[in-house]
Design an enzyme around this catalytic site. Structure first.
Site, mmCIF file in Angstrom:
data_model
loop_
_atom_site.group_PDB
_atom_site.id
_atom_site.type_symbol
_atom_site.label_atom_id
_atom_site.label_comp_id
_atom_site.label_asym_id
_atom_site.label_seq_id
_atom_site.Cartn_x
_atom_site.Cartn_y
_atom_site.Cartn_z
ATOM 1 N N ARG A 1 0.855 -1.187 0.000
ATOM 2 C CA ARG A 1 0.000 0.000 0.000
ATOM 3 C C ARG A 1 0.890 1.235 0.000
ATOM 4 N NH1 ARG A 1 -2.011 -0.927 4.419
ATOM 5 N NH2 ARG A 1 -0.893 0.587 5.682
ATOM 6 N N HIS B 1 -1.409 3.847 6.939
ATOM 7 C CA HIS B 1 -2.412 2.899 7.444
ATOM 8 C C HIS B 1 -3.784 3.550 7.452
ATOM 9 C CE1 HIS B 1 -4.061 -0.398 9.799
ATOM 10 N NE2 HIS B 1 -4.588 0.495 10.608
ATOM 11 N N TYR C 1 8.073 4.694 10.989
ATOM 12 C CA TYR C 1 8.475 3.301 11.175
ATOM 13 C C TYR C 1 8.924 2.596 9.896
ATOM 14 C CZ TYR C 1 3.480 2.808 9.980
ATOM 15 O OH TYR C 1 2.244 2.900 9.378
#
Length: 367
Positions: free
Chosen positions: A261, A265, A274
Site C-alpha cells: 500500500r 495505514h 516506522y
C-alpha cells in the site's frame, strides 16, 4: 526499516509467487481461454475507478469533509481481481480497508462516502447484495465468513464466502479458529490476505517466524496459495479456482496476495516514523504498480489507447462526483447513533455517557 515485501522487490523474488502478468505486461501462461477480453477491460475500468475514488477520499479527509479514512492505493489488483471473480450470490466480508472490493461487488459509492462521514446508513448494502458491513475489529469477520459458508453448505446453496484481512490479522486468535473450523467442516470459504508487510507499524518478520502466511494452511490441511497481489490476472484465476474447489466440497482456500500500500495505514497515521515510506512507495509504484502493469498488456495487445483512457477518466470522475453529491446531501450524522443497537439493556455507565453527550450537544446548539 524494511518489510518482507520490500525485500521481495529488492531481491527480485516476486516471480517466486504465482504470477501470470509480469510487470512489463508480458504473459507467462496462455490466458485466451481463461480470461475473456471483456473481463480484462472490466478489470482495468474498475481499478481506475477505485483508484480515483481512493484519491478523492483522501482529499476529502484532508479538506475536513470526511472523517479518518483508510486508503488502499497500490492494492487495487488484489481487491478488484478477487471481487470480480465472485458471483452475485457470494458473501463478501470486508475490513475497514476493502471498500474497493465492496464497490466492485455492488456497494454504492455514496454509501462508502457515508460510512466514512459517520453515517450508519453507510453500512447498508443494496437489496440482494451479500456485502457485510466493514469489520473494524481485527480478524473477527473471518469467523463470521466461516459460519455463513457453513450454513450455505448445509443448505446446498451454490455460493462461497470471502473474508478479506491483512497480515496483522494472521496474528489474531480468530484467524486460527476460522481456519480450523473451515478445515474441519470443509466450508466453501476463501480467506484472502493482502500482505502489505506491516500490521500498522509492526513488520511481518516481527509478528511471526513463518516465512509466509500461505504456508500456515498446512497446519489445517487446507489449500494455501501465495500470489502476486499486484497481478490482477493471477488474483482472478486463483480466486476462481478457490471458488470451484469450495463448491465441489473440497474445502476452503487460504490466499496470500503479496502487495504494497503506497499510503499510510489511515489518514491519522504517519508511516515515515516506522518505515522508509517514500522510497518503498516509489519503488513499488515504479516497478510493480497494478494499473500500469495491466495497461502495458492492453496497449501491447491493441485493447487500449490514450483516447479511451481520457474518455474513461472523465466518465469515472463524473460518476464519483454524482455519488459524492448524493452523500453530502445527507444531513449531518447524529453522534448519539453510536449508542443504538449495542445493548439489549444499556448499562448505567453507558447511560451516563449518553446523557453527558446529549448535554454537550445541547450546549453546542445554544452557542
Amino acid at each position: 526499516m524494511t518489510s518482507v515485501n520490500s525485500e521481495i522487490v529488492n531481491k527480485g523474488e516476486l516471480s517466486k509467487v504465482y504470477q501470470v502478468l509480469t510487470p512489463n505486461g508480458d504473459i507467462l501462461e496462455p490466458i485466451e481461454a481463461k480470461i475473456h477480453e471483456s473481463v480484462i477491460l472490466k478489470m482495468y475500468e474498475n481499478m481506475l475507478l477505485v483508484r480515483a475514488f481512493d484519491r478523492k477520499s483522501v482529499n476529502l479527509q484532508r479538506q475536513g469533509r470526511m472523517g479518518t479514512y483508510s486508503p488502499f492505493e497500490g492494492q487495487e489488483a488484489s481487491q478488484v481481481g478477487s471481487a470480480l471473480a465472485l458471483s452475485s450470490n457470494d458473501w463478501l466480508f470486508p475490513t475497514y480497508r476493502d471498500h474497493a472490493a465492496a464497490i466492485v461487488h455492488g456497494q454504492d459509492m455514496y454509501r462508502v462516502f457515508l460510512y466514512w462521514k459517520g453515517h450508519i446508513e453507510g453500512s447498508i448494502s443494496p437489496e440482494g447484495k451479500k456485502i457485510m458491513p466493514p469489520s473494524v475489529p481485527i480478524a473477527t469477520q473471518m469467523i463470521h465468513a466461516v459460519g455463513t459458508s457453513w450454513a450455505s453448505k448445509i443448505k446446498n446453496e451454490q455460493n462461497v464466502s470471502i473474508a478479506y484481512f491483512g497480515d496483522g490479522a494472521s496474528s489474531e486468535g480468530d484467524f486460527h479458529e476460522a481456519l480450523n473450523f473451515a478445515g474441519v467442516f470443509k466450508t466453501p470459504t476463501i480467506f484472502f490476505c493482502q500482505n502489505n508487510g506491516y500490521a500498522i507499524s509492526v513488520p511481518f518478520e516481527s509478528q511471526s517466524s513463518s516465512k509466509t502466511i500461505s504456508q500456515r494452511a498446512l497446519a489445517y490441511d487446507i489449500k494455501g496459495v501465495r500470489v502476486d497481489g499486484n497481478d490482477i490476472f493471477a488474483v482472478w484465476l486463483t480466486v476462481k479456482d478457490a471458488i470451484e474447489r469450495g463448491l465441489k466440497g473440497e474445502g476452503p482456500t487460504l490466499i496470500e496476495a503479496v502487495t504494497f500500500r503506497y499510503g499510510a495505514h489511515t489518514t491519522a497515521d504517519d508511516p515515515k516514523k516506522y518505515r522508509d515510506q517514500e522510497d518503498l512507495s516509489n519503488l513499488w509504484r515504479e516497478h510493480y504498480d497494478p494499473l500500469d502493469r495491466l495497461k502495458k498488456f492492453m496497449n501491447q495487445n491493441g485493447l487500449w489507447n490514450d483516447e479511451k483512457e481520457a474518455e474513461l477518466v472523465k466518465r469515472i470522475n463524473d460518476q464519483i462526483d454524482i455519488h459524492l453529491n448524493k452523500a453530502e446531501s445527507y444531513p449531518m450524522a447524529d453522534p448519539l447513533d453510536m449508542f443504538n443497537h449495542v445493548y439489549a439493556q444499556t448499562p448505567w455507565q453507558i447511560l451516563e455517557q449518553q446523557e453527558e453527550l446529549k448535554q454537550s450537544l445541547r450546549k453546542g446548539e445554544r452557542k
